[in-house]
Design an enzyme around this catalytic site. Structure first.
Site, PDB file in Angstrom:
ATOM      1  CE  LYS A 125     140.184   2.179 112.177  1.00 42.92           C
ATOM      2  NZ  LYS A 125     139.455   2.617 110.655  1.00 42.92           N
ATOM      3  CG  ASP A 165     142.788   4.613 110.233  1.00 39.75           C
ATOM      4  OD1 ASP A 165     141.775   4.313 109.586  1.00 39.75           O
ATOM      5  OD2 ASP A 165     142.579   5.557 110.928  1.00 39.75           O
TER       6      ASP A 165
HETATM    7  N1  GLU Z   1     141.516   2.007 107.866  1.00 44.87           N
HETATM    8  C1  GLU Z   1     140.800   1.974 106.588  1.00 44.87           C
HETATM    9  C2  GLU Z   1     139.378   2.396 106.972  1.00 44.87           C
HETATM   10  O1  GLU Z   1     139.092   3.098 107.528  1.00 44.87           O
HETATM   11  C3  GLU Z   1     140.849   0.564 105.958  1.00 44.87           C
HETATM   12  C4  GLU Z   1     140.627  -0.416 106.887  1.00 44.87           C
HETATM   13  C5  GLU Z   1     140.993  -2.063 106.306  1.00 44.87           C
HETATM   14  O2  GLU Z   1     141.718  -1.897 105.098  1.00 44.87           O
HETATM   15  O3  GLU Z   1     140.777  -2.939 107.077  1.00 44.87           O
HETATM   16  O4  GLU Z   1     138.381   1.690 106.337  1.00 44.87           O
END
Ligand code: GLU
Length: 444
Positions: A125, A165
């Site tokens: 993240k 995100d």
């Molecule tokens: N931000 C999204 C999540 O919380 C997607 C992450 C992604 O597609 O890598 O899962």
């Protein structure tokens, strides 16, 4: 087996001042520690201690110029949490609330979520405390370019594949991907959520919201119920909330609310697809608030509140972390709400989650219910590797199958005499795959 209290005391000591991270770990450790007691191989290998320590944390300065030529400084992050079952994978969040605690909670949750999808994705993240609100198009572009100028050396299609995100949507991914390509001279599937013209996948934008509703359908079907005619509270009005609402309407449910930082709109008749189109135009294209929409459309608007007090059958928290408090959980139960299905990451504070878990309500935790987004990201990676694009229907069918698989895994590990404990099921099912891989690699 270390007791939960002892384990958490050590974690809190090693990671002071990180309440969101403590919250996310506590919720998992509570289920996983007793499971590990029956599987000493995990205990001997200190698997949970290892899983709560990210592989690495990258923190960097992001400097850019605003439209008035003022020099601005933000902090950029990428947390590469766990690479046991695939390249680091997870979104980037641009929001003033971003700090290490928030990103560590999100990265930790991502480990279990990505594992649950059944696809080969590790967890990560990242993001920045940059606030995109009120910034011009060119300021957003310059910020993204500056952020990627540092990030590019840490990511790669086999190493780490970021996505969007909160605050990072298609526009930002376009700028980030453009800068990556410009620096490396390489066209690779290094980001997901790309535009359809340059390697993006069908349904990626819709996937988190659609997947969340599919998961709710499976939870309800498991107890012989359906979404048909259900009065639903949806919070948020970004990508996840908008597509959850659309899918709910398509399936015959009534969407009574949407919210943002200004308050929530309430439509007792249920929002129609046309109204959802209008709202999407306000929020996504014009980047205005729901209070602006309410003022111009005349719909009922309750400022500075979340929607949980409205009588409902189903609740879909799709805004951000910690938006359902204990009193909200009690109100939902008192009003006869039958299901809470989380589209956002960790939207329910710990004490509220306990109230829901101890009740008869169906409670679908984020790491299972919102995994559809990252699942379609995984499909985008596969399509990029194949140099091929699947059809819209093909991806939607795959997403459906993946959400069925996640539901089955939760039932396998969470079924008990009082029905399915989806929190426990998601935690243990997510854990076993990653833990198995970590054991196979030995002491690293
Ligand atoms: N931000 C999204 C999540 O919380 C997607 C992450 C992604 O597609 O890598 O899962």
């Amino acid at each position: 087996m270390p007791a939960l209290g002892e384990f958490m005391a050590g974690l809190v000591k090693r990671n002071p001042n990180e309440p969101e991270f403590h919250q996310a770990v506590h919720e998992v450790a509570r289920d996983v520690l007793p499971y590990m007691a029956a599987h000493p191989e995990y205990l001997d290998a200190q698997i949970l201690e290892r899983m709560t320590e990210p592989d690495r944390i990258i923190v960097f300065r992001v400097v850019w110029e605003d439209d008035k030529r003022n020099v601005r400084v933000n902090r950029g992050y990428r947390i590469q949490f766990n690479q046991a079952i695939g390249p680091y994978k997870g979104g980037l969040r641009f929001d003033p609330s971003v700090n290490l605690s928030v990103l560590k909670f999100l990265g930790f949750e991502q480990t279990f979520k990505n594992s649950l999808t059944g696809l080969p994705m590790g967890s990560g993240k990242g993001g920045s405390n940059f606030n995109p609100k009120g910034k011009s198009e060119s300021e957003i572009m310059r910020f993204c370019q500056s952020y990627m100028t540092e990030l590019h050396r840490h990511i790669g299609q086999y190493t780490d594949v970021p996505a969007g995100d909160i605050g990072v949507g298609g526009r930002e991914i376009g700028y980030l991907f453009g800068q990556y390509k410009r620096i490396t001279n390489e066209f690779a599937g290094v980001l997901t959520g790309k535009g359809l013209d340059f390697g993006g996948s069908e349904i990626r934008t819709e996937a988190t919201g659609y997947g969340c509703v599919y998961f709710a359908q499976h939870m309800l079907a498991h107890v012989g119920d359906s979404l048909d005619g259900k009065r639903c509270l949806v919070s948020g009005s970004g990508n996840v909330a908008q597509y959850a609402a659309r899918k709910l309407v398509e399936l015959g449910a009534k969407v009574l609310t949407l919210s943002d930082r200004s308050g929530f709109i309430h439509d007792p008749e249920g929002l129609t697809s046309d109204k959802l189109d209008e709202i999407a135009d306000y929020k996504t294209r014009q980047r205005k608030s729901l209070s602006d929409y309410a003022q111009e459309s005349g719909c009922s608007f309750i400022p500075q509140h979340r929607p949980w007090a409205i009588e409902s059958d189903a609740a879909f928290p799709c805004a951000t972390q910690n938006e359902i408090y204990p009193e909200d959980a009690k109100t939902l139960l008192a009003n006869g709400c039958k299901i809470v299905c989380e589209g956002a990451n960790m939207p329910t504070v710990a004490e509220a989650a306990e109230i829901l878990e101890q009740s008869d309500i169906l409670y679908g935790p984020a790491k299972a219910a919102n995994a559809g987004g990252v699942a379609v990201s995984g499909l985008e990676m596969s399509q990029n590797s194949m140099r091929y694009s699947l059809s819209r229907k093909g991806i939607d069918d795959e997403l459906s199958k993946i959400m069925i698989g996640i539901h089955e895994r939760c039932v396998e590990y969470g079924a008990g005499s009082n029905g399915v404990d989806y929190v426990k099921g998601a935690n243990i099912a997510g854990f076993t795959k990653v833990a198995g891989a970590m054991l196979a690699y030995g002491v690293i």
